[in-house]
Write a protein that holds these residues in place. Sequence first.
Motif, PDB file in Angstrom:
ATOM      1  N   ALA A  89      42.091  39.677  52.762  1.00 22.86           N
ATOM      2  CA  ALA A  89      40.702  39.777  53.209  1.00 22.86           C
ATOM      3  C   ALA A  89      40.319  38.547  54.027  1.00 22.86           C
ATOM      4  O   ALA A  89      40.918  37.475  53.908  1.00 22.86           O
ATOM      5  N   ASN A  90      39.297  38.725  54.861  1.00 17.92           N
ATOM      6  CA  ASN A  90      38.758  37.609  55.637  1.00 17.92           C
ATOM      7  C   ASN A  90      37.585  36.946  54.917  1.00 17.92           C
ATOM      8  O   ASN A  90      36.958  36.023  55.442  1.00 17.92           O
ATOM      9  N   HIS A  91      37.282  37.468  53.704  1.00 18.35           N
ATOM     10  CA  HIS A  91      36.169  36.941  52.916  1.00 18.35           C
ATOM     11  C   HIS A  91      36.443  37.269  51.452  1.00 18.35           C
ATOM     12  O   HIS A  91      37.035  38.305  51.141  1.00 18.35           O
ATOM     13  N   ALA A  92      35.995  36.400  50.558  1.00 23.90           N
ATOM     14  CA  ALA A  92      36.242  36.614  49.129  1.00 23.90           C
ATOM     15  C   ALA A  92      35.505  37.833  48.580  1.00 23.90           C
ATOM     16  O   ALA A  92      35.888  38.379  47.541  1.00 23.90           O
ATOM     17  N   LEU A 131      41.580  44.971  60.135  1.00 17.43           N
ATOM     18  CA  LEU A 131      41.064  43.788  59.440  1.00 17.43           C
ATOM     19  C   LEU A 131      41.046  42.584  60.378  1.00 17.43           C
ATOM     20  O   LEU A 131      40.057  41.837  60.417  1.00 17.43           O
ATOM     21  N   GLN A 132      42.105  42.403  61.117  1.00 11.45           N
ATOM     22  CA  GLN A 132      42.188  41.254  62.016  1.00 11.45           C
ATOM     23  C   GLN A 132      41.132  41.327  63.118  1.00 11.45           C
ATOM     24  O   GLN A 132      40.702  40.298  63.637  1.00 11.45           O
ATOM     25  N   GLN A 133      40.688  42.532  63.459  1.00 15.50           N
ATOM     26  CA  GLN A 133      39.686  42.707  64.514  1.00 15.50           C
ATOM     27  C   GLN A 133      38.256  42.663  63.972  1.00 15.50           C
ATOM     28  O   GLN A 133      37.309  42.542  64.740  1.00 15.50           O
ATOM     29  N   SER A 134      38.118  42.753  62.652  1.00 11.17           N
ATOM     30  CA  SER A 134      36.794  42.859  62.051  1.00 11.17           C
ATOM     31  C   SER A 134      36.050  41.524  62.059  1.00 11.17           C
ATOM     32  O   SER A 134      36.619  40.484  61.719  1.00 11.17           O
ATOM     33  N   PHE A 152      45.033  34.351  55.503  1.00 13.39           N
ATOM     34  CA  PHE A 152      43.853  35.102  55.086  1.00 13.39           C
ATOM     35  C   PHE A 152      43.028  34.253  54.124  1.00 13.39           C
ATOM     36  O   PHE A 152      43.562  33.429  53.373  1.00 13.39           O
ATOM     37  N   ALA A 153      41.727  34.491  54.150  1.00 12.87           N
ATOM     38  CA  ALA A 153      40.837  33.753  53.268  1.00 12.87           C
ATOM     39  C   ALA A 153      41.048  34.127  51.801  1.00 12.87           C
ATOM     40  O   ALA A 153      40.813  33.315  50.901  1.00 12.87           O
ATOM     41  N   HIS A 154      41.493  35.335  51.574  1.00 17.51           N
ATOM     42  CA  HIS A 154      41.660  35.815  50.200  1.00 17.51           C
ATOM     43  C   HIS A 154      42.868  36.747  50.146  1.00 17.51           C
ATOM     44  O   HIS A 154      43.016  37.627  50.998  1.00 17.51           O
ATOM     45  N   VAL A 155      43.743  36.575  49.148  1.00 11.11           N
ATOM     46  CA  VAL A 155      44.936  37.411  48.998  1.00 11.11           C
ATOM     47  C   VAL A 155      45.155  37.737  47.526  1.00 11.11           C
ATOM     48  O   VAL A 155      45.064  36.857  46.671  1.00 11.11           O
ATOM     49  N   GLU A 156      45.407  38.998  47.249  1.00 13.54           N
ATOM     50  CA  GLU A 156      45.846  39.424  45.920  1.00 13.54           C
ATOM     51  C   GLU A 156      47.224  40.064  46.085  1.00 13.54           C
ATOM     52  O   GLU A 156      47.367  41.054  46.814  1.00 13.54           O
ATOM     53  N   HIS A 157      48.224  39.530  45.425  1.00 13.29           N
ATOM     54  CA  HIS A 157      49.582  40.031  45.559  1.00 13.29           C
ATOM     55  C   HIS A 157      49.879  41.123  44.536  1.00 13.29           C
ATOM     56  O   HIS A 157      49.307  41.162  43.451  1.00 13.29           O
TER      57      HIS A 157
END
Length: 274
Positions: A89-92, A131-134, A152-157
């Motif tokens: 995500a680009n935001h939490a 997502l990259q364009q948002s 990315f600002a936020h990542v869940e693996h």
Amino acid sequence: MRIATLGPAGTFSELAACEFGRQLNDYTLAFYPALARVLKALPQDADLAVVPIENIVEGVVSPVIDTFVKRPLEIVGELSIPVRFSLVANHAQPEKIYAQFVAQGQCSDCLGRYNVPIMNTASNSEALQLLQQSREPAAAVVPEHCLGEHHFAHVEHDITDYAHNETRFVAVREARDEHEAPKTGVNYKTSLLIIDDTDHPGLLVEHLQVFAAYRVNLTSLVSRPTGQKFGQYHFYIECEGHRDDTAIRAALTLIQLRNKVMVLGSYPTAAPSE
């Protein structure tokens, strides 16, 4: 060797196709937008097609099974690919999530925690691109192997609902009259179709009893509608062993007395995925 597979780049199909390609001296890869198009590329535009045939969660891939009924194709290999997704995500606190519909179904537990709209995409690659364009807070479900050098600002693996999710792929070519003899020390699997051209009560039970009598172990049994009328089905079967094994040959000889049998190929059993 020309290999056709499902595109665009970045799919699990690409991973599988490249793995098959590494077993060859030289290969080129071509992407197609749908499974039907991938298989239709044989033999004019491709020598080999790599397609998914079964997922641990979703089950068999019906369009592939149905194509085997319609066209003379042969399975020459299989392998399993672990299916691992991440949420990036680009935001939490994203306000929407881009996800290919199959990926959405396999990551429903994680997505349900966000309680935001899911925007379905045609592919995992498209989800990442959107997502990259948002410019708004957003997230995307993408395969782990696609993360690469992206930040990315936020990542869940590893957000899949099932920890050991994997997809089995097969390499398919146009059917040939001859087939390769079994090699010593290799574990084989045989795929076949029983065509429902003489429907009668107890048809499936009869066939299962034949396999049991010759101690042929079935690893998969799937019924698919014939498309003629309700209640008529073809049966896709996978069993342990090579088509030249005495037990399998004897079982198929008996079954062919009542129904048409199409042997789709004998090939080395896939090694367990890591």
